[in-house]
Design an enzyme around this catalytic site. Sequence first.
Site, PDB file in Angstrom:
ATOM      1  N   LYS A 196       0.852  -1.201   0.000  1.00  0.00           N
ATOM      2  CA  LYS A 196       0.000   0.000   0.000  1.00  0.00           C
ATOM      3  C   LYS A 196       0.882   1.243   0.000  1.00  0.00           C
ATOM      4  O   LYS A 196       1.453   1.631   1.002  1.00  0.00           O
ATOM      5  CB  LYS A 196      -0.932   0.030   1.214  1.00  0.00           C
ATOM      6  CG  LYS A 196      -2.165   0.813   0.871  1.00  0.00           C
ATOM      7  CD  LYS A 196      -2.609   1.971   1.716  1.00  0.00           C
ATOM      8  CE  LYS A 196      -1.836   2.884   2.507  1.00  0.00           C
ATOM      9  NZ  LYS A 196      -1.606   4.207   1.860  1.00  0.00           N
ATOM     10  N   GLU A 271       9.664   1.061  10.833  1.00  0.00           N
ATOM     11  CA  GLU A 271      10.742   2.050  10.690  1.00  0.00           C
ATOM     12  C   GLU A 271      10.065   3.401  10.837  1.00  0.00           C
ATOM     13  O   GLU A 271       9.283   3.801   9.984  1.00  0.00           O
ATOM     14  CB  GLU A 271      11.422   1.863   9.333  1.00  0.00           C
ATOM     15  CG  GLU A 271      12.804   2.448   9.293  1.00  0.00           C
ATOM     16  CD  GLU A 271      12.816   3.858   8.770  1.00  0.00           C
ATOM     17  OE1 GLU A 271      12.649   4.790   9.596  1.00  0.00           O
ATOM     18  OE2 GLU A 271      12.964   4.035   7.566  1.00  0.00           O
ATOM     19  N   CYS A 305      13.816  10.411   7.463  1.00  0.00           N
ATOM     20  CA  CYS A 305      13.646   9.947   8.836  1.00  0.00           C
ATOM     21  C   CYS A 305      14.938  10.077   9.640  1.00  0.00           C
ATOM     22  O   CYS A 305      14.889  10.302  10.843  1.00  0.00           O
ATOM     23  CB  CYS A 305      13.144   8.510   8.852  1.00  0.00           C
ATOM     24  SG  CYS A 305      14.108   7.417   7.812  1.00  0.00           S
ATOM     25  N   GLU A 402       9.753  15.522  15.712  1.00  0.00           N
ATOM     26  CA  GLU A 402      10.241  15.425  14.333  1.00  0.00           C
ATOM     27  C   GLU A 402       9.498  16.459  13.475  1.00  0.00           C
ATOM     28  O   GLU A 402       8.268  16.434  13.401  1.00  0.00           O
ATOM     29  CB  GLU A 402       9.983  14.011  13.791  1.00  0.00           C
ATOM     30  CG  GLU A 402      10.486  13.827  12.385  1.00  0.00           C
ATOM     31  CD  GLU A 402      10.384  12.370  11.912  1.00  0.00           C
ATOM     32  OE1 GLU A 402       9.286  11.798  11.969  1.00  0.00           O
ATOM     33  OE2 GLU A 402      11.419  11.834  11.483  1.00  0.00           O
TER      34      GLU A 402
HETATM   35  P1  NAI Z   1       1.768   8.422   8.103  1.00  0.00           P
HETATM   36  O1  NAI Z   1       2.457   7.562   9.095  1.00  0.00           O
HETATM   37  O2  NAI Z   1       0.341   8.786   8.349  1.00  0.00           O
HETATM   38  O3  NAI Z   1       1.822   7.715   6.644  1.00  0.00           O
HETATM   39  C1  NAI Z   1       2.685   6.671   6.278  1.00  0.00           C
HETATM   40  C2  NAI Z   1       1.877   5.543   5.625  1.00  0.00           C
HETATM   41  O4  NAI Z   1       0.969   5.020   6.588  1.00  0.00           O
HETATM   42  C3  NAI Z   1       1.011   5.974   4.438  1.00  0.00           C
HETATM   43  O5  NAI Z   1       1.004   4.935   3.473  1.00  0.00           O
HETATM   44  C4  NAI Z   1      -0.368   6.108   5.057  1.00  0.00           C
HETATM   45  O6  NAI Z   1      -1.401   5.920   4.116  1.00  0.00           O
HETATM   46  C5  NAI Z   1      -0.348   4.979   6.063  1.00  0.00           C
HETATM   47  N1  NAI Z   1      -1.305   5.111   7.171  1.00  0.00           N
HETATM   48  C6  NAI Z   1      -1.777   6.245   7.746  1.00  0.00           C
HETATM   49  N2  NAI Z   1      -2.648   5.957   8.723  1.00  0.00           N
HETATM   50  C7  NAI Z   1      -2.739   4.609   8.775  1.00  0.00           C
HETATM   51  C8  NAI Z   1      -3.476   3.695   9.581  1.00  0.00           C
HETATM   52  N3  NAI Z   1      -4.305   4.123  10.538  1.00  0.00           N
HETATM   53  N4  NAI Z   1      -3.311   2.369   9.375  1.00  0.00           N
HETATM   54  C9  NAI Z   1      -2.479   1.915   8.424  1.00  0.00           C
HETATM   55  N5  NAI Z   1      -1.763   2.726   7.617  1.00  0.00           N
HETATM   56  C10 NAI Z   1      -1.886   4.060   7.794  1.00  0.00           C
HETATM   57  O7  NAI Z   1       2.629   9.718   7.906  1.00  0.00           O
HETATM   58  P2  NAI Z   1       2.131  11.184   7.463  1.00  0.00           P
HETATM   59  O8  NAI Z   1       0.877  11.532   8.194  1.00  0.00           O
HETATM   60  O9  NAI Z   1       2.091  11.234   6.006  1.00  0.00           O
HETATM   61  O10 NAI Z   1       3.332  12.065   7.993  1.00  0.00           O
HETATM   62  C11 NAI Z   1       3.336  12.493   9.362  1.00  0.00           C
HETATM   63  C12 NAI Z   1       4.719  12.499   9.923  1.00  0.00           C
HETATM   64  O11 NAI Z   1       5.225  11.177   9.947  1.00  0.00           O
HETATM   65  C13 NAI Z   1       5.770  13.283   9.163  1.00  0.00           C
HETATM   66  O12 NAI Z   1       5.722  14.646   9.441  1.00  0.00           O
HETATM   67  C14 NAI Z   1       7.013  12.635   9.676  1.00  0.00           C
HETATM   68  O13 NAI Z   1       7.345  13.175  10.923  1.00  0.00           O
HETATM   69  C15 NAI Z   1       6.632  11.190   9.857  1.00  0.00           C
HETATM   70  N6  NAI Z   1       7.048  10.350   8.720  1.00  0.00           N
HETATM   71  C16 NAI Z   1       8.141   9.543   8.862  1.00  0.00           C
HETATM   72  C17 NAI Z   1       8.594   8.802   7.799  1.00  0.00           C
HETATM   73  C18 NAI Z   1       9.790   7.920   7.904  1.00  0.00           C
HETATM   74  O14 NAI Z   1      10.479   7.721   6.927  1.00  0.00           O
HETATM   75  N7  NAI Z   1      10.049   7.309   9.041  1.00  0.00           N
HETATM   76  C19 NAI Z   1       7.980   8.883   6.479  1.00  0.00           C
HETATM   77  C20 NAI Z   1       6.792   9.707   6.449  1.00  0.00           C
HETATM   78  C21 NAI Z   1       6.374  10.415   7.535  1.00  0.00           C
END
Ligand code: NAI
Length: 499
Positions: A196, A271, A305, A402
């Site tokens: 996904k 991660e 990250c 972050e």
């Molecule tokens: P997010 O964690 O919501 O999104 C990442 C993935 O998780 C996307 O594919 C999203 O559709 C999915 N997702 C969201 N809610 C979910 C749920 N309830 N169940 C299953 N999958 C779900 O991240 P978002 O909101 O786009 O970004 C927020 C913050 O997260 C950023 O500002 C950053 O701090 C952090 N982040 C960290 C990343 C990393 O590489 N570790 C990458 C992206 C965001």
Amino acid sequence: MATVIQNMTPIAEPVSRFVAKTRSLLINGKWVSAASGKTFPTYNPATGEILAHVAEGDREDIDRAVAAARAAFDKGPWRHITASERGRLVWKLGDLLEQHAEEFAQLESLDQGKPVGLARVVDVPVSVDQLRYYAGWATKIEGNTIPISARGKFLAYTLREPIGVVGQIIPWNFPLIMATLKLAPALAAGCTVVLKPAEQTPLTALMLGELIQEVGFPEGVVNIVTGYGETAGAALAAHPKVDKIAFTGSTEVGKLIVHAAAGNLKKVSLELGGKSPNIVFDDAEIDSAIPGAANAIFFNQGQVCCAGSRLYVADKQFDRVVDGVSQLASKIRIGPGMETASQMGPLVSEEQLNRVCGYLESGFSEGAKAVVGGAREGDRGYFVQPTVLVDTNETMKVVREEIFGPVVTVMPFSDLDDLVAKANSTEYGLAAAVWTPDIKKAHRVASELRAGTVWLNCYGVLDSAMPFGGYKQSGWGREMGHQMLDLYTETKSVCALIS
Ligand code: NAI
Ligand code: MG
């Protein structure tokens, strides 16, 4: 900061064609619409305009994709395919990706925002390398023979078997890299997958799906369901027929995944976020530490990250480093990713723009000062100025949380033990860096930092072969390197009475 609007890279014909058509879901070897018939838009973050429309997968589509992956794993030809053949298919996917490198680089830039030049030298070649690295491992996933001490004559050995059907939920900062890093080891190990992609950046994963079809993986081995996190993502994480979930994204959603996984106790690897300390000692080679510190935070618009977002500088060098990093920041050319001269693109989305600007506001209200930057750039697209914040301390939100944007907080230090305590005073533990030629000091501090990766006199060096992952709330498990295969295999002990 200069804004550039001059030489747009001409969009390659296959890319224009790709975005012109509403993209479907890949389920059981076929491109299909969402069961609901719904689609959602993905945007060009340089303009805020719609780039393409994509099928909006939800629970029912996840159900179909998991059923396809289940059938491919339990009964399909996949489990009888030799390890060598699995490796060959994964390798071939890398070759095809390399042949289409320019299209993928452009599509990544258009959908994610990053400079196309960056996608050409980082995102696409790194993805190819990951596929090749794990293709090589397919034939090398071995168990052991175990000299057991039970009385009697036994032969005991272990087998490493694929874990089963894997759900993979990935973010938007390196969309293609995240897709290949998740797919390659899972396929090399013999798993089947439901992937996904992030709703902000679904396109390169779908284009990769076309190559997956061309390679000839058996139907159902790789399924790609685009959709929102709260719907498609949540359904995948909770699905009772999924054996394992691999997630990269926010720590907040990581915790939701853990809860959702509890229903069938599926295995989970995570991660998550980071707030990595980057430490410059007074004896550091300042000419490399300054660009190193700038790159550690401004690379990929700071949406990394393991970004070096907390810069600790020895008192004596503080002014010089702040000045040097700020000068470099002020020279960064901001512009659309497809503009050839751009060195920094927009943030991925309006939501991310608002999040990062919200952090800037919070920093200023708590007393931080911007030496350079500190605001949105322009009023079109989601650009933020590279920002250096001083007068910050560990109690401030901008230092604790972050930001995931081009914002670094710089803090002075004098005492080594105090520094280590401050560097470790975070709920995260993804990465850290130390700049000093003193090898005793460098290795001592490396051993005291609670982080999954520590760089000495460099920053952000990642490699398919080197494990990466987090201590504390930065995650569970290690990706990359052969350790990542542990996430996709079960160990079976076989014990035989032989006399
Ligand atoms: P997010 O964690 O919501 O999104 C990442 C993935 O998780 C996307 O594919 C999203 O559709 C999915 N997702 C969201 N809610 C979910 C749920 N309830 N169940 C299953 N999958 C779900 O991240 P978002 O909101 O786009 O970004 C927020 C913050 O997260 C950023 O500002 C950053 O701090 C952090 N982040 C960290 C990343 C990393 O590489 N570790 C990458 C992206 C965001
Ligand atoms: Mg979210």
